[in-house]
Write a protein that holds these residues in place. Structure first.
Motif, short mmCIF file in Angstrom:
data_model
loop_
_atom_site.label_atom_id
_atom_site.label_comp_id
_atom_site.label_asym_id
_atom_site.label_seq_id
_atom_site.Cartn_x
_atom_site.Cartn_y
_atom_site.Cartn_z
N MET A 96 -72.98 27.77 51.02
CA MET A 96 -72.97 27.98 52.47
C MET A 96 -73.10 29.46 52.82
SD MET A 96 -70.33 25.17 54.05
CE MET A 96 -69.01 25.32 52.85
N LEU A 97 -72.47 30.33 52.02
CA LEU A 97 -72.64 31.77 52.25
C LEU A 97 -74.08 32.20 52.02
CD1 LEU A 97 -69.36 33.21 50.68
CD2 LEU A 97 -70.03 33.28 53.09
N GLY A 98 -74.72 31.62 50.99
CA GLY A 98 -76.13 31.91 50.75
C GLY A 98 -77.00 31.46 51.92
N ALA A 99 -76.70 30.29 52.48
CA ALA A 99 -77.46 29.78 53.62
C ALA A 99 -77.28 30.67 54.84
CB ALA A 99 -77.01 28.35 53.94
N GLN A 100 -76.05 31.11 55.07
CA GLN A 100 -75.78 31.99 56.20
C GLN A 100 -76.54 33.31 56.04
OE1 GLN A 100 -73.52 34.92 55.78
NE2 GLN A 100 -74.02 35.52 57.86
N SER A 101 -76.54 33.85 54.84
CA SER A 101 -77.28 35.10 54.58
C SER A 101 -78.78 34.92 54.76
CB SER A 101 -76.99 35.60 53.17
OG SER A 101 -75.64 35.95 53.02
N ALA A 102 -79.28 33.77 54.32
CA ALA A 102 -80.72 33.49 54.46
C ALA A 102 -81.13 33.42 55.92
CB ALA A 102 -81.06 32.18 53.75
N LEU A 103 -80.30 32.81 56.76
CA LEU A 103 -80.60 32.70 58.19
C LEU A 103 -80.45 34.05 58.89
CD1 LEU A 103 -78.85 29.30 58.96
CD2 LEU A 103 -81.31 29.71 58.68
N PHE A 104 -79.58 34.89 58.37
CA PHE A 104 -79.31 36.19 58.98
C PHE A 104 -80.45 37.19 58.76
CE2 PHE A 104 -77.38 40.48 58.45
CZ PHE A 104 -76.87 40.66 59.73
N GLY A 105 -81.10 37.10 57.59
CA GLY A 105 -82.09 38.10 57.19
C GLY A 105 -83.22 38.38 58.17
N PRO A 106 -84.01 37.37 58.57
CA PRO A 106 -85.13 37.64 59.47
C PRO A 106 -84.71 38.22 60.82
CG PRO A 106 -85.42 35.52 58.41
CD PRO A 106 -84.03 35.98 58.07
N ALA A 107 -83.60 37.75 61.35
CA ALA A 107 -83.12 38.30 62.63
C ALA A 107 -82.72 39.76 62.47
CB ALA A 107 -81.94 37.47 63.14
N LYS A 108 -82.11 40.08 61.34
CA LYS A 108 -81.69 41.46 61.07
C LYS A 108 -82.91 42.37 60.98
CE LYS A 108 -81.10 42.34 56.85
NZ LYS A 108 -80.62 42.23 55.47
N PHE A 109 -83.87 42.03 60.12
CA PHE A 109 -85.03 42.89 59.96
C PHE A 109 -85.93 42.87 61.20
CE2 PHE A 109 -84.06 42.44 55.36
CZ PHE A 109 -83.94 43.78 55.08
N GLY A 110 -85.99 41.73 61.89
CA GLY A 110 -86.79 41.66 63.09
C GLY A 110 -86.23 42.47 64.25
N SER A 111 -84.94 42.74 64.21
CA SER A 111 -84.32 43.50 65.30
C SER A 111 -84.52 45.01 65.13
CB SER A 111 -82.82 43.18 65.41
OG SER A 111 -82.14 43.62 64.25
N LEU A 112 -84.82 45.45 63.92
CA LEU A 112 -84.98 46.89 63.69
C LEU A 112 -86.13 47.48 64.52
CD1 LEU A 112 -84.33 47.24 59.85
CD2 LEU A 112 -82.79 47.75 61.74
N PRO A 113 -87.32 46.86 64.57
CA PRO A 113 -88.38 47.45 65.42
C PRO A 113 -88.05 47.42 66.90
CG PRO A 113 -89.30 45.88 63.84
CD PRO A 113 -87.82 45.71 63.81
N ILE A 122 -77.87 36.73 65.16
CA ILE A 122 -76.97 37.55 64.35
C ILE A 122 -75.51 37.20 64.64
CG2 ILE A 122 -76.13 39.93 64.04
CD1 ILE A 122 -79.10 40.81 64.40
N ILE A 123 -75.16 37.10 65.92
CA ILE A 123 -73.78 36.75 66.28
C ILE A 123 -73.44 35.35 65.76
CG2 ILE A 123 -72.25 36.23 68.22
CD1 ILE A 123 -73.66 38.52 69.74
N GLY A 124 -74.36 34.41 65.92
CA GLY A 124 -74.12 33.05 65.42
C GLY A 124 -73.89 33.02 63.92
N CYS A 125 -74.67 33.84 63.18
CA CYS A 125 -74.50 33.89 61.73
C CYS A 125 -73.15 34.48 61.34
CB CYS A 125 -75.63 34.72 61.10
SG CYS A 125 -77.22 33.86 61.05
N LYS A 126 -72.69 35.48 62.07
CA LYS A 126 -71.39 36.08 61.75
C LYS A 126 -70.24 35.12 62.09
CE LYS A 126 -71.43 39.18 59.84
NZ LYS A 126 -71.79 39.30 58.41
N VAL A 127 -70.37 34.36 63.17
CA VAL A 127 -69.36 33.35 63.48
C VAL A 127 -69.34 32.29 62.37
CG1 VAL A 127 -68.74 31.49 65.09
CG2 VAL A 127 -69.42 33.73 65.97
N ALA A 128 -70.54 31.90 61.93
CA ALA A 128 -70.64 30.92 60.83
C ALA A 128 -70.01 31.48 59.56
CB ALA A 128 -72.10 30.55 60.58
N GLU A 129 -70.22 32.76 59.29
CA GLU A 129 -69.63 33.37 58.09
C GLU A 129 -68.10 33.30 58.14
OE1 GLU A 129 -69.70 37.57 55.57
OE2 GLU A 129 -70.55 37.50 57.58
N PHE A 130 -67.53 33.55 59.30
CA PHE A 130 -66.08 33.48 59.45
C PHE A 130 -65.58 32.06 59.15
CE2 PHE A 130 -62.19 32.97 61.97
CZ PHE A 130 -61.45 34.04 61.49
#
Length: 197
Positions: free
Chosen positions: A126-143, A94-102
């Motif tokens: 590139m924003l679409g790619a960053q969002s795609a990589l962010f998704g599974p980590a985001k939903f996987g962290s909820l449980p 998640i942190i890596g994706c946010k750094v990439a977004e910046f």
């Protein structure tokens, strides 16, 4: 010190987080701002692309390019995104994706200033790619952060925040283009100065 009997199983410790916990709220805000930013940039890039692209079908081409460039990475990176979320700590992904977004937004600002369609839609992709990589980590962290009784609510609130941020980002992108277009600023590079990072 208590000892375990042979063959005894230890039940895994359940997460105790609630919807008001700092970790969940932090992830929720991160998701909301990221989605808003992605959609605002996309819907600012599309009308600018329609304006600067040449040809009779420039308007349609820019609209199609905006959609394809943003959604194609979701199809191409689905396996990679899941693998990253499984192999590495989700917080790090998640942190890596946010750094990439910046970093991508710095490129995006330069693309807006240049008004070159290739750069504009490369930034959208590139924003679409960053969002795609962010998704599974985001939903996987909820449980891992929410108590099981809170998980359905947490998923629902996260989904609602995503939809609202998408809609607001679309409105914001079109509105920003209209303001800049009325003032004739985007041709002088004014758009890049007001896009959130």
């Amino acid at each position: 010190m208590p000892t375990q009997e042979r063959g005894a199983t230890v039940s895994p410790r359940l997460p105790t987080g609630r919807l008001r916990s700092g970790s969940y709220l932090g992830l929720l805000v991160t998701q909301f701002l990221g989605t808003f930013n992605d959609n605002m940039f996309r819907w600012l890039a599309v009308p600018i692309g329609q304006r600067v692209m040449v040809g009779e079908s420039a308007e349609t081409s820019a609209l199609v390019l905006g959609g394809v460039c943003f959604t194609l990475p979701y199809l191409l990176l689905v396996a990679t995104a899941g693998s990253l979320a499984d192999r590495y700590p989700k917080r790090n992904v998640i942190i890596g994706c946010k750094v990439a977004e910046f970093a991508i937004m710095i490129f995006g600002v330069a693309a807006l200033i240049s008004l070159k369609p290739v750069l504009l839609f490369a930034a959208v992709m590139m924003l679409g790619a960053q969002s795609a990589l962010f998704g599974p980590a985001k939903f996987g962290s909820l449980p891992e952060m929410l108590h099981p009784s809170q998980l359905s609510k947490g998923n629902g609130v996260m989904g609602l925040a995503t939809v609202v941020a998408s809609a607001l980002g679309m409105v914001g992108g079109f509105r920003l283009f209209a303001i800049l277009d009325q003032r004739g600023l985007f041709a002088q590079g004014g758009a890049g100065a007001v896009v959130p990072a």
